[in-house]
Design an enzyme around this catalytic site. Structure first.
Site, PDB file in Angstrom:
ATOM      1  N   ASP A  92       1.820  48.803   1.102  1.00 52.48           N
ATOM      2  CA  ASP A  92       2.497  49.077   2.375  1.00 52.48           C
ATOM      3  C   ASP A  92       4.012  49.069   2.209  1.00 52.48           C
ATOM      4  O   ASP A  92       4.718  49.937   2.739  1.00 52.48           O
ATOM      5  CB  ASP A  92       2.112  48.026   3.423  1.00 52.48           C
ATOM      6  CG  ASP A  92       0.785  48.312   4.099  1.00 52.48           C
ATOM      7  OD1 ASP A  92       0.258  49.434   3.962  1.00 52.48           O
ATOM      8  OD2 ASP A  92       0.276  47.403   4.791  1.00 52.48           O
ATOM      9  N   HIS A 123       5.351  45.739   8.423  1.00 55.94           N
ATOM     10  CA  HIS A 123       6.025  47.026   8.614  1.00 55.94           C
ATOM     11  C   HIS A 123       7.379  46.872   9.310  1.00 55.94           C
ATOM     12  O   HIS A 123       8.356  47.509   8.932  1.00 55.94           O
ATOM     13  CB  HIS A 123       5.136  47.969   9.416  1.00 55.94           C
ATOM     14  CG  HIS A 123       3.821  48.243   8.761  1.00 55.94           C
ATOM     15  ND1 HIS A 123       3.720  48.780   7.498  1.00 55.94           N
ATOM     16  CD2 HIS A 123       2.545  48.050   9.187  1.00 55.94           C
ATOM     17  CE1 HIS A 123       2.445  48.907   7.175  1.00 55.94           C
ATOM     18  NE2 HIS A 123       1.713  48.472   8.178  1.00 55.94           N
TER      19      HIS A 123
END
Length: 303
Positions: A241, A264
């Site tokens: 990620d 994120h």
């Protein structure tokens, strides 16, 4: 000269949206040098393009979402991670939905797509952002930091008060190259807790989520029959990620990126903080015969 890269041929795939549960058609297309990676919503009339850019990142609660006005493209991080892993600088990504298909929950299927399309070198130098001094963003007990390094290294640690995580490695480090990304990182799947998935479904989200595209963690154990692909798959997915989130820069990084409990949002905010501190970095290219600090597979090998 280390050159920019695009796709050799267009390639198409279909998959299911994580949140809608509906079929999505995805097409990866070549793009000219210095174009960057651009997402194109072809289900809209006229189509809307959203460049991959840290300042176009909006919602980050469940995935990384690019936003332009009232148009969005979510769950872009796994595809962006694959683009970074194979060194693709320029591409158009067409889709007929507001989200990238989840595939198997990893970047592996996207790596296969890019390899199947082939990778083509372009007559322009590949640009990197080289970190010259430390930049750190802290948020409570979470942090994300960039320090100078001759290459790109990602060190990540996670912390969950849950029986499944107590006896597993909470931290790992990967020195980035195409080979290390494909072998060690790309197949790490996203994960979620069963009670969270049930809650999301009650809100009309995660309709496409299943054990076919995620590691599902129950109250005491992993619910997937085949278990984990490798022992540190949880933290390796966080590295996957992070590589995708940081590739929103549109260029490779030369830095040691270290993060604890980051996600994120923190990845994106740390990248923006780095960009704002203009004395902390510089753009570099490798146009002569000098050693290149990141080992990308040659396009013939990638194709």
């Amino acid at each position: 000269m280390l050159k920019q890269r695009t796709l050799k041929n267009p390639i198409r795939a279909t998959g299911v949206g994580l949140h809608t549960g509906k079929p999505i058609q995805l097409t990866l297309l070549p793009a000219p040098a210095d174009f960057g990676i651009v997402f194109r919503r072809v289900d809209l009339n006229p189509p809307v393009e959203i460049p991959a850019n840290p300042y176009n990142v909006g919602e980050t609660t469940l995935s990384t979402c690019l936003i332009k006005g009232d148009v969005r493209v979510s769950t872009v991080e796994h595809l962006m991670s694959a683009m970074a892993g194979l060194g693709v600088d320029n591409a158009v990504i067409e889709l007929d939905s507001a989200e990238i298909p989840i595939m198997d929950g990893s970047a592996g299927p996207f790596v296969f797509l890019i390899q199947s399309a082939g990778v083509l070198e372009q007559d322009a130098p590949k640009k990197f952002l080289r970190v010259k001094k430390e930049v750190t963003l802290r948020d409570g007990d979470k942090y994300a930091s960039f320090t100078p390094f001759d290459g790109f290294k990602v060190n990540f640690s996670i912390e969950f008060d849950h029986p499944v995580f107590r006896d597993r490695r909470p931290q790992t480090e990967v020195e980035f190259s195409t080979a290390s990304f494909v072998k060690e990182v790309s197949r790490a799947r996203t994960f979620g807790f069963m009670h969270e998935i049930e809650y999301l479904r009650s809100k009309g989200l995660a309709q496409g989520g299943s054990m076919a595209n995620a590691i599902v963690v129950g109250e005491y154990r992993i619910l997937n029959e085949d278990g984990l692909r490798f022992e540190d798959e949880f933290v390796k997915h966080k590295i996957l990620d992070a590589i995708g989130d940081l590739y929103m820069l549109g260029h490779g990084l030369l830095a040691d990126f270290r993060a604890h409990k980051s996600g994120h949002s923190l990845n994106n905010r740390a990248l923006r903080l780095l960009l704002e501190q203009k004395d902390a970095w510089e753009w570099v290219t490798f146009e002569d015969e000098q050693p290149v600090p990141i080992d990308y597979l040659r396009p013939l090998a990638v194709a």
